[in-house]
Design a protein around this motif. Structure first.
Motif, PDB file in Angstrom:
ATOM      1  N   UNK A 801       0.829  -1.209   0.000  1.00  0.00           N
ATOM      2  CA  UNK A 801       0.000   0.000   0.000  1.00  0.00           C
ATOM      3  C   UNK A 801       0.864   1.260   0.000  1.00  0.00           C
ATOM      4  N   UNK A 802       1.881   1.262   0.848  1.00  0.00           N
ATOM      5  CA  UNK A 802       2.771   2.424   0.898  1.00  0.00           C
ATOM      6  C   UNK A 802       3.523   2.596  -0.419  1.00  0.00           C
ATOM      7  N   UNK A 803       3.904   1.478  -1.049  1.00  0.00           N
ATOM      8  CA  UNK A 803       4.605   1.569  -2.332  1.00  0.00           C
ATOM      9  C   UNK A 803       3.714   2.208  -3.386  1.00  0.00           C
ATOM     10  N   UNK A 804       2.456   1.756  -3.411  1.00  0.00           N
ATOM     11  CA  UNK A 804       1.530   2.330  -4.387  1.00  0.00           C
ATOM     12  C   UNK A 804       1.316   3.819  -4.124  1.00  0.00           C
ATOM     13  N   UNK A 805       1.238   4.177  -2.844  1.00  0.00           N
ATOM     14  CA  UNK A 805       1.021   5.592  -2.483  1.00  0.00           C
ATOM     15  C   UNK A 805       2.210   6.445  -2.883  1.00  0.00           C
ATOM     16  N   UNK A 806       3.428   5.928  -2.643  1.00  0.00           N
ATOM     17  CA  UNK A 806       4.640   6.691  -3.010  1.00  0.00           C
ATOM     18  C   UNK A 806       4.714   6.876  -4.519  1.00  0.00           C
ATOM     19  N   UNK A 807       4.437   5.818  -5.269  1.00  0.00           N
ATOM     20  CA  UNK A 807       4.507   5.923  -6.733  1.00  0.00           C
ATOM     21  C   UNK A 807       3.493   6.926  -7.268  1.00  0.00           C
ATOM     22  N   UNK A 808       2.313   6.931  -6.663  1.00  0.00           N
ATOM     23  CA  UNK A 808       1.291   7.870  -7.114  1.00  0.00           C
ATOM     24  C   UNK A 808       1.667   9.308  -6.791  1.00  0.00           C
ATOM     25  N   UNK A 809       2.193   9.560  -5.604  1.00  0.00           N
ATOM     26  CA  UNK A 809       2.545  10.925  -5.195  1.00  0.00           C
ATOM     27  C   UNK A 809       3.734  11.467  -5.985  1.00  0.00           C
ATOM     28  N   UNK A 810       4.638  10.574  -6.330  1.00  0.00           N
ATOM     29  CA  UNK A 810       5.836  11.048  -7.061  1.00  0.00           C
ATOM     30  C   UNK A 810       5.559  11.209  -8.541  1.00  0.00           C
ATOM     31  N   UNK A 811       4.331  10.896  -8.963  1.00  0.00           N
ATOM     32  CA  UNK A 811       3.951  11.090 -10.354  1.00  0.00           C
ATOM     33  C   UNK A 811       4.389   9.993 -11.281  1.00  0.00           C
TER      34      UNK A 811
END
Length: 836
Positions: A801-811
């Protein structure tokens, strides 16, 4: 977009699986030992120190170690240091000093306390096993003397076997205690005026001679020296009570406080009524009187009334004539045996048979044998079928011919005799004729020579052909062979012989004889089957057969008693060295009876029968100084006759209550048997137990079987108390007994109970006195380690979940989304232009 959906789906899947709480099971050989250390007062201090050294070595090893200290209590401790500094006390010693309460408070203030006055082995093993983690290969190490006071180790067995926990046992030495009286058991019901054998169990720390003081009932004290060995000894005693009823028994070790108290139910003195003709058997009756029997002599021919047998256990008819017994006496005896569970012994003698005798009368229907009418058998026809095949050559045929001549010599002149010899063929050596021509018959027998093969079917046919038209009262064939014959219809032939009233006996000589067929022929022919390895015994058999077929009912010749039953009454009696009886009366066995002894000619000598509620016995010899005289001087006769009389009186139903009390360490097992006046079991009662002098509480007994009531009573902790048990029905005490609790069982220790410790190790798969390697070895056992997967699944879901969130926030996921949108717009414009 697809990557994002994939990551989010994976997170959701992991969360759903985690909610199911999955567990991964992995095998492991990691060992966990739970050591149970016996700190009770019976354990020797030096032996305990060695045990603690073993615990210290285990503590330093890689195994997981749990420690349990036990005595009267069971206490898990953290480590060896806690075990060594554990505060212990002895409740018995504190009670004796009168400062139990204050001393206990002082000890308790200092930490954990452990009472050393008992050994709760079963509880200790159970507790030790419970401390072993389920994900370890479990071992219980029991360091103890094996002398438990809380019941059997079998109580702890079930959980050990269920968890597959092996128990290693290391025996500890015991502190020598004083000799003490452990138990006393009587082997039969005590009777007033008679000696009762008893077995006294004594536990002693050393081999020594001790003085026992015994007092039975109100009798005088007597001192008996006994030798005991180290450990447990069983001493045989004879107890004698003067009166019947509940009698006190006191046994003490002289010079000590060791004593055993009991209340013994004593039956009334055994009474025997003797009806005897002629001169009484004074010597025998005097011997029985000295052994505790009360003997009443009833003269004949006076009638016997039912009231005469009210207090009688056994009736003996000795050498009496049927003409001397009135009809009323027959009816009384019949009622005594069938309805009142009495016992009757019929002893023979020269007066027992008159011209009409007892045959066919009322008494015969009760006995294990049938009477035979006394008359001579003047018509006897005997034929012998003798094997003369080649295998009989030499001593066999010579001995067989001499035996045949001897049998001929037993016949009277008017009797008939014939002999058929056979090999493959049949030879009528002596056609059936009068036995008076002995010389010429013996000459023909002597000319028989062995030759050829064996076939005895034609020989039996020849015997049948010669005997079937004879008018003789007795027609008998004796077949002698040492080999196997050719098959044929033997059963059909012998059946036809039986229909012609011809009996057949067989004698097999040597190992090659067809024993099975010969036995069948004798059975079909209503005769006897013999097998001998030594041909010299054939003569004795033929003589017995010849005599049996012409013997009168009354036989006055020496005879030996041959045991033919495995009854315990005769099992230990040496009949091989018994003197010969001088005579006997012949009877016919009855199918309902059982024969214990026979004469050497096969006639019943001692027979028994259960009939109605009672028993009947027949002794074919007399009880006087004529036939049985040699046995009166024989030391074993008292054991034989006394055993029969005890058996006869053992099962009389008395309308009373019988109380049985057994101690099982700290529990007393109480059983009450209730029987009504008519001998039937008494059901539906509500008995209760009162513990006199100990408690005012009452305990109800429950019925567990017809006429049988049961309860379990805790033995009082007071070491000086006598447990007196009274059983009451409403306001009446119907039975009473007592159980002495001399001192704490912990202080009555003998040597270590190695047998119990070894048994526990064996039954659980452990080792008795294990080596160090065996102690720390998994012994190919494995346990199951449970790994819970839910935390790992939740952690994985969180990381994704955190990986998906980081990838989304970093564009890193957004450009792909915009490019996809642009591509979709271009494709739409192109479709519009094409459509236009």
């Amino acid at each position: 977009m697809k990557v994002a959906l994939l990551l989010r789906g994976l997170v959701l899947s992991l969360l759903l699986i985690a909610l199911l709480r999955p567990v991964l099971r992995l095998p492991t050989e990691r060992l966990a030992i739970s050591a149970a250390v016996d700190l009770s007062a019976s354990v020797d201090e030096a032996s305990l120190a060695e045990a603690l050294q073993l615990v210290e070595d285990l503590e330093a090893s890689p195994v997981d170690l749990q420690i349990v200290a036990f005595a009267a209590d069971t206490l898990p401790v953290d480590d060896l240091e806690a075990l060594q500094t554990l505060n212990v006390y002895d409740s018995r010693e504190l009670a004796e000093t009168g400062r139990a309460t204050s001393a206990l408070e002082d000890v308790a203030a200092e930490g954990l306390v452990l009472d050393r006055s008992a050994s709760r082995l079963s509880e200790a093993v159970t507790t030790a096993a419970a401390l072993i983690p389920e994900d370890r290969v479990g071992r219980v190490l029991l360091l103890s003397d094996g002398l438990g006071t809380d019941g059997s180790l079998r109580d702890a067995l079930a959980p050990l076997l269920e968890r597959e926990v092996r128990v290693h046992t290391v025996p500890l030495a015991t502190v020598p205690g004083p000799a003490h009286l452990a138990s006393l058991r009587t082997t039969e019901t005590p009777r007033a005026g008679a000696a009762t054998p008893a077995l006294l169990e004594i536990v002693s720390p050393s081999a020594e001679t001790i003085e026992l003081t015994i007092r039975e009932g109100a009798g005088a004290r007597r001192t008996v020296p006994v030798d005991v060995s180290r450990g447990r000894s069983f001493v045989e005693l004879d107890l004698s009570f003067d009166e019947s009823g509940d009698q006190p028994l006191r046994v003490e070790i002289e010079g000590t406080d060791q004593r055993l108290l009991a209340t013994v139910p004593v039956a009334p003195q055994l009474t025997m009524l003797v009806m005897e003709s002629g001169e009484p058997s004074r010597e025998l009756w005097n011997q029985l009187s000295e052994s505790g029997w009360r003997i009443e002599r009833h003269p004949v021919p006076l009638p016997l009334q039912p009231r005469d047998l009210t207090q009688v256990d056994v009736v003996i008819l000795s050498d009496t004539s049927a003409n001397d017994i009135p009809e009323r006496t027959f009816l009384t005896l019949e009622d005594f045996v069938l309805e009142r569970a009495g016992s009757l012994l019929f002893a023979s003698g020269e007066s027992s048979f008159g011209e009409e005798g007892w045959a066919g009368g009322r008494l015969e229907t009760l006995l294990p044998v049938k009477f035979r009418v006394e008359e001579e058998k003047t018509d006897v026809a005997l034929m012998i079928a003798l094997d003369k095949s080649y295998s009989m050559k030499g001593d066999k045929i010579d001995l067989a011919k001499e035996a045949t001549k001897a049998a001929l010599g037993e016949l009277r002149d008017e009797h008939r005799f014939g002999l058929v010899a056979f090999d493959w063929n049949t030879y009528d050596v002596v056609p059936l004729q009068d036995a008076s021509e002995r010389d010429s018959i013996a000459e023909r027998i002597g000319r028989i020579e062995a030759s050829a093969q064996t076939n005895f079917f034609p020989a039996l046919e020849s015997c049948f052909r010669q005997l079937r038209d004879e008018e003789a009262e007795v027609k008998h064939v004796i077949l002698i062979s040492d080999g196997k014959t050719y098959p044929d219809d033997y059963q059909g032939l012998v059946t036809r012989m039986q229909e012609a009233e011809i009996t057949v006996s067989t004698v097999g000589v040597g190992e090659e004889a067809d024993r099975e067929l010969l036995a069948d022929i004798a059975r079909w022919g209503k005769g006897k089957s013999y097998f001998v390895r030594d041909a010299s015994r054939v003569q004795r058999i033929l003589l017995d057969e010849a005599r049996r077929k012409q013997t009168d009912t009354l036989v006055e010749k020496p005879t030996r008693a041959i045991p033919v039953s495995n009854s315990p009454l005769i099992a230990d009696i040496d009949f091989d060295n018994a003197p010969e009886l001088r005579g006997y009366v012949t009877y016919e066995p009855r199918d309902e009876g059982s024969i214990l002894l026979e004469t050497d000619s096969g006639a019943p000598l001692l027979a028994h029968r259960n009939v109605g509620l009672g028993h009947t016995w027949v002794f074919a010899a007399d009880l006087k100084n004529r036939w049985v005289a040699p046995w009166l001087e024989w030391s074993e006769f008292a054991n034989l006759f006394g055993g029969v009389l005890r058996e006869m009186s053992a099962e009389r139903f008395d309308p009373n209550f019988s109380l049985s009390l057994t101690r099982e360490l700290d529990v007393a097992d109480v059983r009450l048997t209730a029987v009504q006046d008519d001998g039937s079991f008494w059901d539906g009662l509500e008995p209760r137990i009162e513990l006199s002098g100990v408690s005012s509480d009452t305990i109800s007994m429950s019925q567990i079987a017809p006429g049988l009531y049961h309860a379990r009573v805790a033995v009082p902790a007071d070491p000086s108390g006598d447990l007196r048990i009274g059983v009451w029905l409403e306001d009446d005490r119907v039975a009473m007994s007592s159980l002495y609790t001399p001192q704490s069982l912990e202080y009555r220790s003998g040597p270590p109970d190695l047998q119990q410790l070894a048994w526990l190790s064996e039954v659980t798969g452990g080792r008795f006195e294990p080596t160090w390697e065996e102690l720390v070895s998994a012994m190919d056992d494995s346990a199951t380690r449970r790994v819970r997967l839910a935390p790992w699944l939740l952690a994985a879901a969180l990381v994704i979940y955190l990986l998906e969130l980081v990838l989304h926030r970093t564009g890193r996921l957004r450009p792909r989304l915009e490019t996809a949108a642009a591509t979709t717009t271009v494709e739409g414009s192109a479709r519009q232009r094409y459509a236009a």
